[in-house]
Design a protein around this motif. Structure first.
Motif, mmCIF file in Angstrom:
data_model
loop_
_atom_site.group_PDB
_atom_site.id
_atom_site.type_symbol
_atom_site.label_atom_id
_atom_site.label_comp_id
_atom_site.label_asym_id
_atom_site.label_seq_id
_atom_site.Cartn_x
_atom_site.Cartn_y
_atom_site.Cartn_z
ATOM 1 N N THR A 50 -25.489 13.294 11.615
ATOM 2 C CA THR A 50 -24.597 12.148 11.470
ATOM 3 C C THR A 50 -24.003 12.198 10.075
ATOM 4 O O THR A 50 -24.402 13.032 9.250
ATOM 5 C CB THR A 50 -25.370 10.832 11.702
ATOM 6 N N GLU A 77 -20.607 8.018 12.863
ATOM 7 C CA GLU A 77 -20.042 9.363 12.906
ATOM 8 C C GLU A 77 -21.182 10.323 13.217
ATOM 9 O O GLU A 77 -22.113 10.447 12.415
ATOM 10 C CB GLU A 77 -19.399 9.744 11.566
ATOM 11 N N VAL A 79 -22.821 13.724 16.095
ATOM 12 C CA VAL A 79 -22.723 14.637 17.223
ATOM 13 C C VAL A 79 -24.134 14.804 17.774
ATOM 14 O O VAL A 79 -25.120 14.709 17.030
ATOM 15 C CB VAL A 79 -22.112 15.994 16.815
ATOM 16 N N ARG A 97 -23.017 18.865 24.881
ATOM 17 C CA ARG A 97 -22.804 18.429 23.496
ATOM 18 C C ARG A 97 -21.725 17.352 23.497
ATOM 19 O O ARG A 97 -20.667 17.525 24.118
ATOM 20 C CB ARG A 97 -22.381 19.591 22.603
ATOM 21 N N VAL A 99 -19.757 13.876 21.259
ATOM 22 C CA VAL A 99 -19.458 13.099 20.056
ATOM 23 C C VAL A 99 -19.384 11.631 20.478
ATOM 24 O O VAL A 99 -18.512 11.258 21.272
ATOM 25 C CB VAL A 99 -18.126 13.529 19.426
ATOM 26 N N VAL A 101 -18.293 7.841 19.866
ATOM 27 C CA VAL A 101 -17.186 7.315 19.077
ATOM 28 C C VAL A 101 -17.098 5.807 19.260
ATOM 29 O O VAL A 101 -17.287 5.286 20.352
ATOM 30 C CB VAL A 101 -15.862 8.013 19.466
ATOM 31 N N SER A 155 -25.934 5.722 14.898
ATOM 32 C CA SER A 155 -26.325 7.138 14.837
ATOM 33 C C SER A 155 -27.372 7.461 13.771
ATOM 34 O O SER A 155 -27.775 8.614 13.655
ATOM 35 C CB SER A 155 -25.090 8.012 14.599
ATOM 36 N N ILE A 170 -17.654 17.736 24.052
ATOM 37 C CA ILE A 170 -16.984 18.625 23.098
ATOM 38 C C ILE A 170 -17.510 20.045 23.241
ATOM 39 O O ILE A 170 -18.631 20.266 23.705
ATOM 40 C CB ILE A 170 -17.183 18.096 21.658
ATOM 41 N N ALA A 179 -18.101 19.064 14.066
ATOM 42 C CA ALA A 179 -17.863 18.153 15.191
ATOM 43 C C ALA A 179 -18.176 16.719 14.803
ATOM 44 O O ALA A 179 -17.482 15.777 15.213
ATOM 45 C CB ALA A 179 -18.710 18.576 16.389
ATOM 46 N N CYS A 180 -19.211 16.544 14.002
ATOM 47 C CA CYS A 180 -19.629 15.218 13.546
ATOM 48 C C CYS A 180 -18.490 14.475 12.852
ATOM 49 O O CYS A 180 -18.321 13.265 13.016
ATOM 50 C CB CYS A 180 -20.820 15.393 12.594
ATOM 51 N N SER A 183 -15.725 11.932 14.625
ATOM 52 C CA SER A 183 -16.058 10.632 15.219
ATOM 53 C C SER A 183 -15.228 9.475 14.679
ATOM 54 O O SER A 183 -15.067 8.469 15.359
ATOM 55 C CB SER A 183 -17.539 10.305 14.973
ATOM 56 N N ILE A 339 -9.867 14.103 20.607
ATOM 57 C CA ILE A 339 -10.942 14.725 19.828
ATOM 58 C C ILE A 339 -11.154 16.182 20.247
ATOM 59 O O ILE A 339 -11.256 17.064 19.385
ATOM 60 C CB ILE A 339 -12.236 13.897 19.918
#
Length: 386
Positions: A50, A77, A79, A97, A99, A101, A155, A170, A179-180, A183, A339
């Protein structure tokens, strides 16, 4: 309702560690909590990492009013990997996997289907402290007390539960720490540059505030081919950082003695910036951002949430002459479609996400991340769960 997942822990409560805020402005406490299984239309996620956003800081400080609710698990924020899903969840499954949001995207309502904005008329956006459908918590302390959610994500915990409207599947190819970042803040800035302003090749851009959101605006402007990207910030160190994201000129307001900041920008851009962005949340800066734009077509985009609920005073004469002001939420992006698009651009080496990560810490050291951000020493700090 029967849980659809084959996870060994599906349908059962999970004990894990979380960084809990028990009182406003106080250090978070690493505690063992219990995370309940997901209900219908919900997903339980094992958080991999996060990051800390200024919005977490803002709400962490609030000590009075309806938003001052504790104990609470902040963080929005992140993943993670889907651990289990509740009934009626079809778009993700165990092992995906994702994310999480804060901005809902149901994809079913008229607003979600429209190309004119990114609101969701079914879920809307409220600063709720529970799950959106049944207004109950999925977190419990070891003494049985309910713990409050934050921005529908929460998170700062090894496991969390989110609604299916607040999760985006994702690609496994993008590194989890990058990726994190998608968010919240970075997506907001890039989206504002691309979707709300729709910056063209050769445009001039002024950005008030070079935090993560402002730098993301610069990155979006750079990728659109802006000829000048002017950063306005009190921190001189932000100029060198900003160069990585395309900032060409820097203004420290404290150094503007004989001229206003807007007048300096007028000079640099030969008549005013085509686009300006306010990324701090002060009406006075929003006004400056408006007055630095070009007469005839200059557009000001407001990203900052006004800290004192101060009205924005504007002379309507300038609006009549073609200048405009637009607000935006989450950069005008629709999370479930946009995203993954940003992730794809990163994988194609078009988008600079690496430059936003300045620090990495463990969950145990999460309070150091708060200290770094309060001191203005980090853009984004990645906090690893394991």
């Amino acid at each position: 309702m029967e849980n659809q997942s084959g996870s060994k822990t599906a349908g059962k409560a999970i004990r894990c560690r979380a960084a809990v805020c028990r009182n406003p402005g106080e250090a978070l406490i690493i505690e063992e909590i219990e995370v309940e299984p997901p209900k219908a239309w919900e997903i339980r996620i094992k958080i991999l990492c996060t990051s800390l956003c200024h919005s977490d800081i803002t709400f962490w400080k609030i000590s009075t009013g309806p938003f001052a609710v504790f104990p609470r698990i902040f963080g929005h924020e992140a993943v993670g990997v889907v651990e289990s899903v509740g009934a009626h969840v079809e778009e993700v499954e165990e092992g995906d996997r994702v994310v999480p949001v804060f901005h809902p995207n149901c994809r079913e309502c008229g607003d979600c289907k429209s190309q004119k904005g990114n609101e969701c008329s079914i879920f809307g956006y409220k600063v709720e402290t529970k799950m959106p459908r049944d207004a109950t918590s999925r977190f419990k302390g070891m003494n049985g007390e309910d713990m409050h959610h934050f921005f529908y994500v929460s998170s700062f915990t090894q496991y969390t539960v989110v609604d299916v409207a607040n999760v985006v599947k994702i690609s496994n190819q993008i590194p989890v720490d990058k990726a994190c970042l998608l968010s919240c803040g970075i997506s907001t800035g890039i989206g504002a540059a691309w979707k709300v302003a729709d910056i063209e090749q050769g445009s001039t851009v002024a950005i008030f505030g070079l935090g993560a959101v402002g730098l993301a605006v610069a990155e979006g402007a750079r990728l659109r081919g802006a000829s000048k990207i002017i950063g306005v910030d009190l921190n001189e160190e932000k100029f060198e950082i900003g160069r990585k994201f395309g900032v060409t000129d820097f203004i420290n307001p404290t150094a503007c003695v004989e001229k206003k900041v807007s007048e300096v920008i007028m000079g640099i851009t030969d008549g005013g910036a085509d686009y300006s962005f306010e990324c701090i949340g002060l009406a006075s800066l929003m006004e400056d951002a408006f007055h630095c734009t070009r007469q005839g077509w200059g557009k000001t985009v407001i990203l900052g949430v006004e800290k004192h609920a101060t009205p924005l005073p504007l002379n309507t004469y300038f609006l009549l002459r073609g200048r405009s002001v637009s607000g935006c939420f989450f950069g005008g992006l629709k999370p479930k479609s946009d995203i993954p698009m940003l992730a794809h651009k990163y994988l194609n080496k078009e988008l600079n996400l690496d430059g936003f990560i300045t620090h990495q810490l463990s969950l145990q050291d999460i309070n150091k991340a708060f200290h770094l951000m309060l001191q203005g020493k980090c853009i984004r700090c990645i906090i690893w769960m394991d």
